[in-house]
Scaffold this active site. Structure first.
Site, PDB file in Angstrom:
ATOM      1  N   LYS A  35       0.695  -1.296  -0.065  1.00  0.00           N
ATOM      2  CA  LYS A  35      -0.036  -0.007  -0.063  1.00  0.00           C
ATOM      3  C   LYS A  35       0.985   1.210  -0.002  1.00  0.00           C
ATOM      4  O   LYS A  35       0.552   2.269  -0.844  1.00  0.00           O
ATOM      5  CB  LYS A  35      -1.061   0.010   1.235  1.00  0.00           C
ATOM      6  CG  LYS A  35      -2.006  -1.036   1.136  1.00  0.00           C
ATOM      7  CD  LYS A  35      -2.941  -0.783   2.112  1.00  0.00           C
ATOM      8  CE  LYS A  35      -4.014  -2.118   1.941  1.00  0.00           C
ATOM      9  NZ  LYS A  35      -5.131  -2.224   3.203  1.00  0.00           N
ATOM     10  N   GLU A 161     -18.228   3.533   1.507  1.00  0.00           N
ATOM     11  CA  GLU A 161     -17.444   3.007   0.630  1.00  0.00           C
ATOM     12  C   GLU A 161     -18.280   3.222  -0.899  1.00  0.00           C
ATOM     13  O   GLU A 161     -19.474   3.296  -0.800  1.00  0.00           O
ATOM     14  CB  GLU A 161     -17.024   1.566   0.583  1.00  0.00           C
ATOM     15  CG  GLU A 161     -15.994   1.470   1.696  1.00  0.00           C
ATOM     16  CD  GLU A 161     -15.514  -0.001   1.924  1.00  0.00           C
ATOM     17  OE1 GLU A 161     -16.028  -0.941   1.455  1.00  0.00           O
ATOM     18  OE2 GLU A 161     -15.322  -0.473   3.241  1.00  0.00           O
ATOM     19  N   GLY A 265     -47.290   2.893  24.418  1.00  0.00           N
ATOM     20  CA  GLY A 265     -48.462   2.404  24.680  1.00  0.00           C
ATOM     21  C   GLY A 265     -49.381   3.063  23.959  1.00  0.00           C
ATOM     22  O   GLY A 265     -49.562   3.835  22.866  1.00  0.00           O
ATOM     23  N   CYS A 268     -53.031   2.718  20.058  1.00  0.00           N
ATOM     24  CA  CYS A 268     -52.874   2.324  18.273  1.00  0.00           C
ATOM     25  C   CYS A 268     -51.390   1.581  18.431  1.00  0.00           C
ATOM     26  O   CYS A 268     -51.652   0.347  17.860  1.00  0.00           O
ATOM     27  CB  CYS A 268     -52.679   3.735  17.592  1.00  0.00           C
ATOM     28  SG  CYS A 268     -54.093   4.492  17.483  1.00  0.00           S
TER      29      CYS A 268
HETATM   30  N1  LIG Z   1     -14.701   0.969   5.503  1.00  0.00           N
HETATM   31  C1  LIG Z   1     -15.548   1.910   5.809  1.00  0.00           C
HETATM   32  O1  LIG Z   1     -16.537   2.481   5.040  1.00  0.00           O
HETATM   33  C2  LIG Z   1     -15.447   2.553   7.192  1.00  0.00           C
HETATM   34  C3  LIG Z   1     -16.562   3.860   7.411  1.00  0.00           C
HETATM   35  C4  LIG Z   1     -16.358   4.460   8.671  1.00  0.00           C
HETATM   36  C5  LIG Z   1     -15.590   3.847   9.621  1.00  0.00           C
HETATM   37  N2  LIG Z   1     -14.722   2.831   9.417  1.00  0.00           N
HETATM   38  C6  LIG Z   1     -13.960   2.411  10.590  1.00  0.00           C
HETATM   39  O2  LIG Z   1     -12.547   2.719  10.207  1.00  0.00           O
HETATM   40  C7  LIG Z   1     -11.587   1.876  10.719  1.00  0.00           C
HETATM   41  C8  LIG Z   1     -10.685   1.345   9.356  1.00  0.00           C
HETATM   42  O3  LIG Z   1     -11.670   0.885   8.271  1.00  0.00           O
HETATM   43  P1  LIG Z   1     -11.044   0.325   7.013  1.00  0.00           P
HETATM   44  O4  LIG Z   1     -12.226   0.048   6.283  1.00  0.00           O
HETATM   45  O5  LIG Z   1     -10.323   1.675   6.311  1.00  0.00           O
HETATM   46  O6  LIG Z   1     -10.026  -0.658   7.320  1.00  0.00           O
HETATM   47  P2  LIG Z   1      -9.074  -1.353   6.527  1.00  0.00           P
HETATM   48  O7  LIG Z   1      -8.900  -2.708   6.928  1.00  0.00           O
HETATM   49  O8  LIG Z   1      -9.450  -1.194   4.927  1.00  0.00           O
HETATM   50  O9  LIG Z   1      -7.615  -0.786   6.624  1.00  0.00           O
HETATM   51  C9  LIG Z   1      -6.930  -0.717   7.683  1.00  0.00           C
HETATM   52  C10 LIG Z   1      -5.379  -0.472   7.618  1.00  0.00           C
HETATM   53  O10 LIG Z   1      -4.692  -0.394   8.686  1.00  0.00           O
HETATM   54  C11 LIG Z   1      -3.392  -0.816   8.309  1.00  0.00           C
HETATM   55  N3  LIG Z   1      -2.656  -1.193   9.897  1.00  0.00           N
HETATM   56  C12 LIG Z   1      -3.009  -2.179  10.798  1.00  0.00           C
HETATM   57  N4  LIG Z   1      -2.101  -1.977  11.725  1.00  0.00           N
HETATM   58  C13 LIG Z   1      -1.235  -0.939  11.345  1.00  0.00           C
HETATM   59  C14 LIG Z   1      -0.022  -0.440  12.187  1.00  0.00           C
HETATM   60  N5  LIG Z   1       0.349  -0.765  13.319  1.00  0.00           N
HETATM   61  N6  LIG Z   1       0.196   0.767  11.695  1.00  0.00           N
HETATM   62  C15 LIG Z   1      -0.227   1.495  10.609  1.00  0.00           C
HETATM   63  N7  LIG Z   1      -1.198   0.759   9.721  1.00  0.00           N
HETATM   64  C16 LIG Z   1      -1.949  -0.369  10.300  1.00  0.00           C
HETATM   65  C17 LIG Z   1      -3.538  -2.157   7.614  1.00  0.00           C
HETATM   66  O11 LIG Z   1      -2.469  -2.842   7.071  1.00  0.00           O
HETATM   67  C18 LIG Z   1      -4.783  -1.515   6.803  1.00  0.00           C
HETATM   68  O12 LIG Z   1      -3.884  -1.099   5.563  1.00  0.00           O
HETATM   69  C19 LIG Z   1     -12.252   0.946  10.972  1.00  0.00           C
HETATM   70  O13 LIG Z   1     -12.551   1.067  12.773  1.00  0.00           O
HETATM   71  C20 LIG Z   1     -13.826   1.015  10.656  1.00  0.00           C
HETATM   72  O14 LIG Z   1     -14.741   0.366  11.319  1.00  0.00           O
HETATM   73  C21 LIG Z   1     -14.641   2.149   8.155  1.00  0.00           C
END
Ligand SMILES: NC(=O)c1ccc[n+]([C@@H]2O[C@H](COP(=O)([O-])OP(=O)(O)OC[C@H]3O[C@@H](n4cnc5c(N)ncnc54)[C@H](O)[C@@H]3O)[C@@H](O)[C@H]2O)c1
Length: 436
Positions: A35, A161, A265, A268
């Site tokens: 990445k 997303e 309650g 209705c």
């Molecule tokens: N995907 C969504 O649409 C969305 C929307 C709102 C909130 N969230 C929340 O946001 C958070 C992230 O979601 P996501 O979908 O982006 O996750 P993801 O799994 O796509 O990405 C997480 C990233 O963190 C990296 N990572 C893990 N350990 C690490 C470290 N020690 N140092 C640096 N990087 C590290 C991983 O390699 C990965 O690239 C979660 O808590 C999720 O619930 C996600």
């Protein structure tokens, strides 16, 4: 600002591109070298509309870069955003392993960093995670104090997303939880230009808002699907039904009925829910969500009874027992169920409800009161003052005068508020809401 983004997944990659376009310098950090390499090559690590262009432009202007070296990223920035995953364990429990590890890594660098740093968590975490897990990890490894030597904030992400870039620029809201206003303000500065309400609140509230949003979205989808399944079985166009349902912004898509209080309650809701779920059953349509509502509602009634039992007090006064203020309708009032249960357990009760009193004398409801709830009706008193000397005061609805009257109580009295009232009234008594 110079911002380091920890975790270049769906959230981290999107905000890297968007903050860079906003004029900030962004350094992405990820343990995944692929990445990091993709970003440095000007490519998006995820499929997301509009993001490849933002990353390419950011890398070209030098505003976006990525690294696996967290210490270097921290040294070059003053704000860090944690966007790593917060998956479920096999038990369903939240796994904060990645967030905790990042916090420890950040703390170890903050130990020797002279300038003040702000650590913002964007990952979704349960209420209390920041205070109980992330802050201790940061403090442990830095030897410094959150809110004093470095800043902390919770800033949940609301993007979806596939429309994430568009959602970044048009969020439904921006929520910032922080320990102090200066840190909240620093985070707020990042979103100043966005056309959305900006809400500053406590850490735990910001954490919980994100869950409530997602749970409500799941609830909406499940609800629409169950209505769809029933509609289909009945030969009714459920799309048309839901379209009309959504046109109602007064009662349906509105804050109405979304305040924690007490069981529903009245004449209705219980009846109509029963009729529809009975019909679904008759047509072999499974509606577990709709079926669950009555059980959850009854649970709140039992909670109220158990709360009163737990006080160990026996004299209970009820202010308002029609299911809402301004009506004398007692049909399926959940407060009447609480009263009848307490009566059965030998409690001493006094009830006051101005509208029911009136109905007992003149209204069409007189027959209902005399025939269906004779025991309850005998416990009614004519003035509010007569109720106020009870050991426990139950507020059943929001009739005018109930809350001001609580100012006259004594510290040894207890008040249980069953209404959706959000503001604690002035009272020397112990005051609690059943929900919230
Ligand atoms: N995907 C969504 O649409 C969305 C929307 C709102 C909130 N969230 C929340 O946001 C958070 C992230 O979601 P996501 O979908 O982006 O996750 P993801 O799994 O796509 O990405 C997480 C990233 O963190 C990296 N990572 C893990 N350990 C690490 C470290 N020690 N140092 C640096 N990087 C590290 C991983 O390699 C990965 O690239 C979660 O808590 C999720 O619930 C996600």
């Amino acid at each position: 600002m110079n911002i380091s983004i920890f975790g270049l997944g769906y959230v981290g990659a999107v905000i890297t591109g968007c903050f860079a376009r906003g004029g900030h310098r962004v350094i992405g950090v990820d343990t995944d070298a692929t990445k990091v390499a993709l970003i440095n090559a000007g490519k998006s690590p995820i499929i997301e509309e509009g993001l490849p262009e933002l990353i390419a432009a950011g890398v070209q202007t030098g505003q976006v870069s990525a690294t696996t070296d967290h210490a270097a990223a921290l040294a070059a920035t003053e704000v860090s955003m944690i966007c790593v995953g917060t998956p479920s364990k096999a038990t369903g429990e939240l796994d904060l392993r990645f967030v905790e590890r990042v916090a420890e890594n950040i703390g170890a660098v903050l130990k020797t960093k002279a300038s003040r740093h702000l650590v913002v968590v964007r990952s979704t975490m349960l209420p209390g995670s920041m205070r109980d897990v992330v802050i201790p990890a940061l403090e442990r490894s830095s030897g410094k104090r959150a809110g004093v030597d470095f800043g902390v904030a919770v800033n949940p992400e609301f993007m979806r997303e596939s429309t994430a870039v568009e959602d970044f620029y048009h969020p439904p809201k921006t929520v910032i939880g922080a320990l102090n206003d200066a840190d909240a303000e620093l985070v707020a500065a990042l979103y100043r230009e966005l056309p959305a309400p900006l809400i500053k609140t406590r850490l735990e509230t910001a954490e919980m808002v994100k869950y409530v949003d997602n749970i409500f979205h799941a609830l909406k989808i499940t609800f629409a699907n169950e209505i769809g399944a029933v509609g289909k079985a009945l030969g009714v166009d459920a799309h048309e039904v839901m379209r009309i349902f959504c046109e109602d912004r007064k009662l349906n898509l509105s804050p109405v009925y979304l305040k924690p209080g007490f069981a529903y309650g009245g004449s209705c809701l219980p009846k109509d829910l029963r009729a529809m779920t009975r019909l679904a059953r008759a047509r072999d349509v499974s509606v577990p969500l709709l079926d669950s509502l009555a059980a959850s509602n009854e649970r709140r009634v039992r909670d109220a009874v158990e709360w009163i039992l737990a006080t160990g007090k026996r004299r209970v006064g009820v202010l308002g027992f029609a299911f809402k203020a301004g009506t004398d309708d007692l049909r399926e009032s959940p407060i009447v169920t609480v009263i009848e249960t307490l009566l059965g357990k030998g409690f001493e009760l006094k009830l006051y409800d101005e509208h029911v009193s009136l109905a007992r004398l003149v209204g069409a409801n007189r027959k209902f009161i005399e025939e269906r709830i004779p025991h309850t009706s005998r416990l009614m008193v004519e003035t509010m003052a007569e109720v106020l000397d009870c050991e426990v005061i139950l507020i059943g609805n929001q009739s005018a005068g109930f809350f001001p009257a609580l100012a006259k109580l004594k510290p040894e009295q207890v008040v249980l508020d069953l209404t959706p009232n959000a503001k604690p009234p002035a009272t020397p008594a112990r005051y609690e809401r059943l929900c919230g």
